[in-house]
Design a protein around this motif. Structure first.
Motif, PDB file in Angstrom:
ATOM      1  N   ASP A  16       1.383  -1.375  -0.016  1.00 18.94           N
ATOM      2  CA  ASP A  16       0.130   0.651   0.005  1.00 18.94           C
ATOM      3  C   ASP A  16       0.501   1.279   0.082  1.00 18.94           C
ATOM      4  O   ASP A  16       2.154   0.861  -0.329  1.00 18.94           O
ATOM      5  CB  ASP A  16      -0.884  -0.117   0.955  1.00 18.94           C
ATOM      6  N   LEU A  17       0.352   2.226   0.632  1.00 13.27           N
ATOM      7  CA  LEU A  17       0.822   3.682   0.211  1.00 13.27           C
ATOM      8  C   LEU A  17       1.824   3.409   1.683  1.00 13.27           C
ATOM      9  O   LEU A  17       2.649   4.489   1.709  1.00 13.27           O
ATOM     10  CB  LEU A  17       0.046   4.530   0.172  1.00 13.27           C
ATOM     11  N   CYS A  30       7.930   2.261   4.897  1.00 11.52           N
ATOM     12  CA  CYS A  30       7.638   1.397   3.748  1.00 11.52           C
ATOM     13  C   CYS A  30       6.867   1.648   2.584  1.00 11.52           C
ATOM     14  O   CYS A  30       7.057   2.996   1.971  1.00 11.52           O
ATOM     15  CB  CYS A  30       7.424  -0.221   4.337  1.00 11.52           C
ATOM     16  N   GLY A  31       5.749   1.047   1.806  1.00  7.95           N
ATOM     17  CA  GLY A  31       5.076   1.481   1.190  1.00  7.95           C
ATOM     18  C   GLY A  31       5.493   0.616  -0.338  1.00  7.95           C
ATOM     19  O   GLY A  31       6.855  -0.068  -0.300  1.00  7.95           O
ATOM     20  N   ALA A  32       4.483   1.260  -1.479  1.00 13.80           N
ATOM     21  CA  ALA A  32       5.240   0.709  -2.847  1.00 13.80           C
ATOM     22  C   ALA A  32       6.576   1.575  -3.109  1.00 13.80           C
ATOM     23  O   ALA A  32       6.115   2.861  -2.416  1.00 13.80           O
ATOM     24  CB  ALA A  32       3.933   1.096  -4.013  1.00 13.80           C
ATOM     25  N   SER A  52      -4.552  -1.083  -1.171  1.00 12.89           N
ATOM     26  CA  SER A  52      -3.362  -1.949  -1.835  1.00 12.89           C
ATOM     27  C   SER A  52      -2.885  -2.771  -3.043  1.00 12.89           C
ATOM     28  O   SER A  52      -3.816  -2.713  -3.458  1.00 12.89           O
ATOM     29  CB  SER A  52      -3.553  -3.208  -0.416  1.00 12.89           C
ATOM     30  N   ALA A  53      -1.990  -2.564  -3.470  1.00 14.12           N
ATOM     31  CA  ALA A  53      -1.814  -3.524  -5.408  1.00 14.12           C
ATOM     32  C   ALA A  53      -0.773  -4.313  -4.772  1.00 14.12           C
ATOM     33  O   ALA A  53      -0.213  -4.678  -3.932  1.00 14.12           O
ATOM     34  CB  ALA A  53      -1.681  -2.553  -6.023  1.00 14.12           C
ATOM     35  N   LEU A  54      -0.747  -5.426  -6.061  1.00 13.26           N
ATOM     36  CA  LEU A  54       0.180  -6.454  -6.126  1.00 13.26           C
ATOM     37  C   LEU A  54       1.606  -5.566  -6.695  1.00 13.26           C
ATOM     38  O   LEU A  54       1.572  -4.906  -7.598  1.00 13.26           O
ATOM     39  CB  LEU A  54       0.224  -7.378  -6.928  1.00 13.26           C
ATOM     40  N   ALA A  72      -6.141  -3.324 -13.526  1.00  8.86           N
ATOM     41  CA  ALA A  72      -5.235  -2.078 -13.928  1.00  8.86           C
ATOM     42  C   ALA A  72      -3.857  -2.788 -13.815  1.00  8.86           C
ATOM     43  O   ALA A  72      -3.024  -3.365 -12.543  1.00  8.86           O
ATOM     44  CB  ALA A  72      -5.486  -0.995 -13.691  1.00  8.86           C
ATOM     45  N   LEU A  73      -2.860  -2.828 -15.135  1.00 12.13           N
ATOM     46  CA  LEU A  73      -1.889  -2.815 -14.489  1.00 12.13           C
ATOM     47  C   LEU A  73      -0.794  -1.187 -15.186  1.00 12.13           C
ATOM     48  O   LEU A  73      -1.755  -0.309 -15.512  1.00 12.13           O
ATOM     49  CB  LEU A  73      -1.027  -3.218 -15.719  1.00 12.13           C
TER      50      LEU A  73
END
Length: 81
Positions: A16-17, A30-32, A52-54, A72-73
């Motif tokens: 996540d962020l 941390c985060g993306a 969150s995202a992969l 979405a990519l």
């Protein structure tokens, strides 16, 4: 709605962020790595911007979508197959 990770790929993780504002307590933000991409993808999908995202790195994961879903990519330039 479900998807299955058939092959995780190197360093694939759920991000996540991050956790900003807690460094004084010893918590790393941390985060993306690409927070702008996560915000844009979540906005495009109608999710909260901090959902969150992969996060995938080369070689990327192999994913099986087991039902119809919208996804979405985003991020760096790459060729998805």
């Amino acid at each position: 709605m479900s998807l299955r990770i058939l092959k995780p790929g190197m360093f694939t993780s759920v991000q996540d962020l991050g956790r900003t504002g807690y460094r004084s307590f010893g918590v790393n933000p941390c985060g993306a790595m690409d927070s702008t991409a996560v915000r844009l993808i979540n906005t495009l999908l109608g999710n909260a911007a901090d959902s969150s995202a992969l996060e995938m790195h080369f070689p990327a994961a192999e994913v099986l979508f087991e039902s119809d879903m919208t996804f979405a990519l985003g991020g760096a330039d790459f060729a998805a197959e």
